[in-house]
Design an enzyme around this catalytic site. Structure first.
Site, PDB file in Angstrom:
ATOM      1  N   ASN A   9       0.854  -1.189   0.000  1.00 35.09           N
ATOM      2  CA  ASN A   9       0.000   0.000   0.000  1.00 35.09           C
ATOM      3  C   ASN A   9       0.889   1.238   0.000  1.00 35.09           C
ATOM      4  OD1 ASN A   9      -1.924   1.976   0.412  1.00 35.09           O
ATOM      5  ND2 ASN A   9      -2.257   1.469   2.573  1.00 35.09           N
ATOM      6  N   LYS A  11       0.013   4.274  -0.204  1.00 34.33           N
ATOM      7  CA  LYS A  11      -0.670   5.439   0.380  1.00 34.33           C
ATOM      8  C   LYS A  11      -0.518   6.659  -0.555  1.00 34.33           C
ATOM      9  CE  LYS A  11       0.348   3.448   4.839  1.00 34.33           C
ATOM     10  NZ  LYS A  11       0.002   3.488   6.219  1.00 34.33           N
ATOM     11  N   HIS A  94      -9.746   0.912   5.388  1.00 36.19           N
ATOM     12  CA  HIS A  94      -8.396   1.081   5.958  1.00 36.19           C
ATOM     13  C   HIS A  94      -8.496   2.031   7.158  1.00 36.19           C
ATOM     14  CE1 HIS A  94      -4.223   2.354   6.368  1.00 36.19           C
ATOM     15  NE2 HIS A  94      -3.900   1.239   5.718  1.00 36.19           N
ATOM     16  N   GLU A  96      -6.837   4.466   8.072  1.00 34.06           N
ATOM     17  CA  GLU A  96      -6.701   5.894   7.749  1.00 34.06           C
ATOM     18  C   GLU A  96      -8.010   6.440   7.179  1.00 34.06           C
ATOM     19  OE1 GLU A  96      -3.072   5.431   5.514  1.00 34.06           O
ATOM     20  OE2 GLU A  96      -2.097   4.857   7.379  1.00 34.06           O
ATOM     21  N   GLU A 166      -5.425  -5.204  10.944  1.00 34.78           N
ATOM     22  CA  GLU A 166      -4.437  -4.127  11.103  1.00 34.78           C
ATOM     23  C   GLU A 166      -4.758  -3.337  12.374  1.00 34.78           C
ATOM     24  OE1 GLU A 166      -2.533  -3.017   7.144  1.00 34.78           O
ATOM     25  OE2 GLU A 166      -4.348  -1.839   7.302  1.00 34.78           O
ATOM     26  N   GLY A 172       2.034   2.235  10.750  1.00 34.16           N
ATOM     27  CA  GLY A 172       2.913   3.380  10.540  1.00 34.16           C
ATOM     28  C   GLY A 172       3.565   3.890  11.808  1.00 34.16           C
ATOM     29  N   SER A 212       3.243  -1.923  10.421  1.00 37.30           N
ATOM     30  CA  SER A 212       4.700  -1.759  10.602  1.00 37.30           C
ATOM     31  C   SER A 212       5.499  -3.020  10.296  1.00 37.30           C
ATOM     32  CB  SER A 212       5.006  -1.267  12.022  1.00 37.30           C
ATOM     33  OG  SER A 212       4.446   0.006  12.223  1.00 37.30           O
TER      34      SER A 212
END
Ligand code: PEP
Length: 260
Positions: A9, A11, A94, A96, A166, A172, A212
Site C-alpha cells: 500500500n 498510500k 483502511h 486511515e 491491522e 505506521g 509496521s
C-alpha cells in the site's frame, strides 16, 4: 503454509513518474512465484500507467479507496465501476479512511457491495485502537467491523474475500503486534466468519496482517497459523526491501515444502 498474498500500500506517495521507475525496478528484482501473489496499491493517478507497465502474472493491482456509487454527481470521487478491469482488489475500511476521513461500517458495507458488483475483490481492513485494546474490547471491535462490513453479501462472495487485520496502534508507528496477538485476532475473525457464512467459507477467506511490517518481521507473521499474507505500507515503498520480502516468502514456502 499455503499460497501467500502480499499487498504493498503506497498510500499518498510517489508521483506518476516515480511510480513508473519504482515498478521498473521492482519487476527486475521480483521473481514470478507460483506460491506468492503480489498486489500493488498505487494512488488512483498512477493506476492506469502502472497497469500498462506490469506483467499481470507478476503483479496485480489494488485501489486504495473508491466511492460506492457507480456514477453520478460526486465531485472528486472515483467509483468501483470506473476501476472495473483496471484493478483486481480494492482496500476497504483502511484505518486511515476510518480515522482520518470518518468512514464507518455503513460506508465499508456499501463499498464491499460495490466492489463485488464490479468484479473487484474487497480487502476489508479491521483493527482496534490502542484504547480499545487496553479496555479489552478487541473481540467486540473485530466482531462489529466484520459483521458491519459484510452485511448483505452471499456466501459465494464471502469465500473470495480478503480481510486485513491491522491494529490501528501498529500502522505506521513502528509498534508491532506480537505473533500471539495476531494469531488470536485472526482466530476471532475466522470464528465470526464461521458464524456468518459457515466453516467452509470461513476457511477460504484469506486473512492478512498489517502494521509496521519490516524485512525483519515479515517471515514471523507469515508463519502464523491462520495468516495468509501481509498488507505492507511503509516498507513497500522501498523496492529493494519489498522485493526481498516477496522473494524470502517464496524461499520460506519452498523450505517448508522441502522439509515435508
Ligand atoms: C498499511 O498501510 O496498511 C500499513 C500497514 O502501513 P505500515 O506498514 O506502514 O504500518
Amino acid at each position: 503454509m499455503g499460497k501467500k498474498l502480499i499487498i504493498g500500500n503506497w498510500k499518498m506517495n510517489l508521483t506518476i513518474h516515480e511510480a513508473s521507475l519504482y515498478v521498473h525496478k521492482l519487476a527486475d528484482l521480483v521473481k514470478i512465484h507460483q506460491g506468492v501473489e503480489v498486489v500493488l496499491a498505487p494512488s488512483h493517478l498512477a493506476l492506469q500507467p502502472v497497469s500498462l507497465q506490469i506483467n499481470y502474472r507478476q503483479f496485480k493491482l489494488a485501489a486504495q479507496n473508491f466511492y460506492w456509487r457507480d456514477e453520478g454527481a460526486f465531485t472528486g470521487e472515483v467509483s468501483a465501476h470506473q476501476l472495473r478491469g483496471l484493478v483486481q482488489y480494492a482496500l476497504v475500511g483502511h484505518s486511515e479512511r476510518r480515522h482520518i476521513f470518518n468512514e464507518h461500517d455503513k460506508d465499508t458495507r456499501h463499498k464491499v457491495q460495490a466492489a463485488y458488483r464490479n468484479g473487484i475483490v474487497p480487502v476489508l481492513c479491521v483493527g482496534e485502537t490502542v484504547s480499545e485494546r487496553v479496555a479489552g474490547e478487541t473481540r467486540d471491535v473485530l466482531h462489529d467491523q466484520v459483521t458491519g462490513g459484510l452485511a448483505n453479501i452471499t456466501s459465494e462472495e464471502a469465500a473470495e474475500l480478503v480481510i486485513a487485520y491491522e491494529p490501528v496502534w501498529a500502522i505506521g508507528t513502528g509498534n508491532n503486534a506480537s505473533p500471539t496477538e495476531v494469531r488470536a485476532a485472526a482466530k476471532m475473525i475466522r470464528t465470526q466468519l464461521k458464524h456468518l457464512f459457515g466453516e467452509q467459507v470461513a476457511e477460504s477467506v484469506r486473512i492478512l496482517y498489517g502494521g509496521s511490517v519490516t524485512l525483519d518481521t515479515a517471515a514471523s507473521y507469515l508463519s502464523i497459523q491462520g495468516i495468509d499474507g501481509l498488507l505492507i505500507g511503509g516498507a513497500s515503498l522501498d523496492a529493494h526491501v519489498f522485493s526481498t520480502i516477496i522473494n524470502n516468502t517464496h524461499d520460506q514456502l519452498k523450505g517448508i515444502k522441502e522439509r515435508r
